[in-house]
Design a protein around this motif. Structure first.
Motif, mmCIF file in Angstrom:
data_model
loop_
_atom_site.group_PDB
_atom_site.id
_atom_site.type_symbol
_atom_site.label_atom_id
_atom_site.label_comp_id
_atom_site.label_asym_id
_atom_site.label_seq_id
_atom_site.Cartn_x
_atom_site.Cartn_y
_atom_site.Cartn_z
ATOM 1 N N PHE A 80 1.160 -1.548 -0.036
ATOM 2 C CA PHE A 80 -0.130 -0.324 -0.376
ATOM 3 C C PHE A 80 1.235 0.973 0.114
ATOM 4 N N PRO A 81 1.575 1.598 0.548
ATOM 5 C CA PRO A 81 3.119 3.100 0.941
ATOM 6 C C PRO A 81 2.959 2.808 -0.151
ATOM 7 N N ILE A 82 3.329 1.544 -0.607
ATOM 8 C CA ILE A 82 4.523 1.869 -2.187
ATOM 9 C C ILE A 82 3.511 2.843 -3.093
ATOM 10 N N ILE A 83 2.745 2.329 -3.438
ATOM 11 C CA ILE A 83 1.656 2.956 -4.579
ATOM 12 C C ILE A 83 0.959 3.804 -4.230
ATOM 13 N N LEU A 84 0.726 4.061 -2.953
ATOM 14 C CA LEU A 84 0.127 5.257 -3.087
ATOM 15 C C LEU A 84 1.053 7.134 -2.410
ATOM 16 N N LYS A 85 2.144 6.275 -2.583
ATOM 17 C CA LYS A 85 3.038 7.292 -2.472
ATOM 18 C C LYS A 85 3.536 7.759 -3.920
ATOM 19 N N ILE A 86 3.535 7.166 -5.201
ATOM 20 C CA ILE A 86 3.448 7.694 -5.715
ATOM 21 C C ILE A 86 2.443 8.371 -6.751
ATOM 22 N N ILE A 87 1.531 7.723 -6.457
ATOM 23 C CA ILE A 87 -0.181 8.617 -6.863
ATOM 24 C C ILE A 87 -0.330 9.896 -6.118
ATOM 25 N N LYS A 88 0.018 9.704 -4.608
ATOM 26 C CA LYS A 88 -0.234 10.757 -4.264
ATOM 27 C C LYS A 88 0.786 12.126 -4.611
ATOM 28 N N GLU A 89 1.763 11.646 -5.129
ATOM 29 C CA GLU A 89 3.058 12.654 -6.121
ATOM 30 C C GLU A 89 2.213 13.579 -7.696
ATOM 31 N N ASN A 90 1.517 12.281 -7.942
ATOM 32 C CA ASN A 90 1.383 13.227 -9.185
ATOM 33 C C ASN A 90 0.129 11.785 -10.075
ATOM 34 N N TYR B 176 2.519 0.338 -12.745
ATOM 35 C CA TYR B 176 3.117 -1.135 -12.515
ATOM 36 C C TYR B 176 4.271 -1.119 -13.010
ATOM 37 N N GLU B 177 5.162 -0.325 -14.133
ATOM 38 C CA GLU B 177 6.247 0.095 -14.689
ATOM 39 C C GLU B 177 7.456 0.436 -13.277
ATOM 40 N N LYS B 178 6.893 0.940 -12.348
ATOM 41 C CA LYS B 178 7.728 2.166 -11.432
ATOM 42 C C LYS B 178 7.790 0.969 -10.417
ATOM 43 N N THR B 179 6.012 -0.116 -10.077
ATOM 44 C CA THR B 179 6.196 -1.174 -8.588
ATOM 45 C C THR B 179 6.743 -2.587 -9.167
ATOM 46 N N GLN B 180 6.937 -3.151 -10.402
ATOM 47 C CA GLN B 180 6.625 -4.290 -10.540
ATOM 48 C C GLN B 180 7.838 -5.304 -9.930
ATOM 49 N N PRO C 90 4.735 -10.312 -6.508
ATOM 50 C CA PRO C 90 5.807 -10.950 -7.808
ATOM 51 C C PRO C 90 5.457 -11.386 -9.191
ATOM 52 N N SER C 91 3.682 -10.937 -8.990
ATOM 53 C CA SER C 91 2.710 -10.957 -9.804
ATOM 54 C C SER C 91 2.335 -10.028 -10.715
ATOM 55 N N VAL C 92 1.900 -9.994 -11.421
ATOM 56 C CA VAL C 92 0.666 -9.210 -12.047
ATOM 57 C C VAL C 92 -0.367 -8.980 -11.125
ATOM 58 N N THR C 93 -0.985 -10.888 -11.057
ATOM 59 C CA THR C 93 -2.217 -10.686 -10.069
ATOM 60 C C THR C 93 -1.741 -10.227 -8.611
ATOM 61 N N ASP C 94 -1.018 -10.201 -8.236
ATOM 62 C CA ASP C 94 -0.362 -9.307 -6.613
ATOM 63 C C ASP C 94 -0.381 -7.672 -6.845
ATOM 64 N N PHE C 95 -0.159 -7.643 -7.975
ATOM 65 C CA PHE C 95 -0.236 -5.980 -8.319
ATOM 66 C C PHE C 95 -2.175 -5.736 -8.843
ATOM 67 N N ILE C 96 -2.427 -5.905 -9.651
ATOM 68 C CA ILE C 96 -4.187 -6.511 -9.835
ATOM 69 C C ILE C 96 -4.765 -5.816 -8.123
ATOM 70 N N ASP C 97 -4.266 -7.486 -7.682
ATOM 71 C CA ASP C 97 -5.325 -7.237 -5.994
ATOM 72 C C ASP C 97 -5.210 -5.886 -5.126
ATOM 73 N N THR C 98 -3.650 -5.506 -4.852
ATOM 74 C CA THR C 98 -3.158 -4.502 -4.214
ATOM 75 C C THR C 98 -4.356 -3.447 -4.510
ATOM 76 N N LEU C 99 -4.388 -2.751 -5.796
ATOM 77 C CA LEU C 99 -4.882 -1.491 -6.491
ATOM 78 C C LEU C 99 -6.776 -2.780 -6.022
ATOM 79 N N ASP C 100 -6.890 -3.293 -6.367
ATOM 80 C CA ASP C 100 -8.557 -3.818 -5.684
ATOM 81 C C ASP C 100 -8.655 -2.975 -4.435
ATOM 82 N N SER C 101 -7.849 -3.505 -3.389
ATOM 83 C CA SER C 101 -7.821 -3.087 -1.762
ATOM 84 C C SER C 101 -7.754 -2.397 -1.735
ATOM 85 N N LEU C 102 -6.915 -1.238 -2.271
ATOM 86 C CA LEU C 102 -6.799 0.257 -1.902
ATOM 87 C C LEU C 102 -8.234 0.451 -3.146
#
Length: 75
Positions: free
Chosen positions: A18-28, A36-40, A44-56
């Motif tokens: 959460f903090p990794i993604i929110l820090k980037i989105i807070k800036e712009n 995804y390119e910045k946090t890949q 470990p997988s795209v599925t985990d990335f999407i699950d994190t976005l869904d949760s947020l």
């Protein structure tokens, strides 16, 4: 979706990202692809990335702007 439990620590779960993604989105606001390119390397997988976005999204911390196709931070 990985949640903290006996097998996964908080940092290995989607909550730990959460903090990794929110820090980037807070800036712009940013598109999903650029985010995804910045946090890949934190996922470990795209599925985990999407699950994190869904949760947020369900927690009301981010919104998706259909016109600009960008994710924005919600205070």
């Amino acid at each position: 979706m990985k949640l903290p439990n006996k097998l996964f620590t908080t940092y290995e779960s989607c909550i730990g990202a959460f903090p990794i993604i929110l820090k980037i989105i807070k800036e712009n606001p940013v598109t999903i692809f650029i985010l995804y390119e910045k946090t890949q390397y934190h996922f470990p997988s795209v599925t985990d990335f999407i699950d994190t976005l869904d949760s947020l999204f369900y927690l009301g911390k981010i919104e998706f702007n259909k016109d600009t196709k960008e994710l924005t931070y919600v205070d």
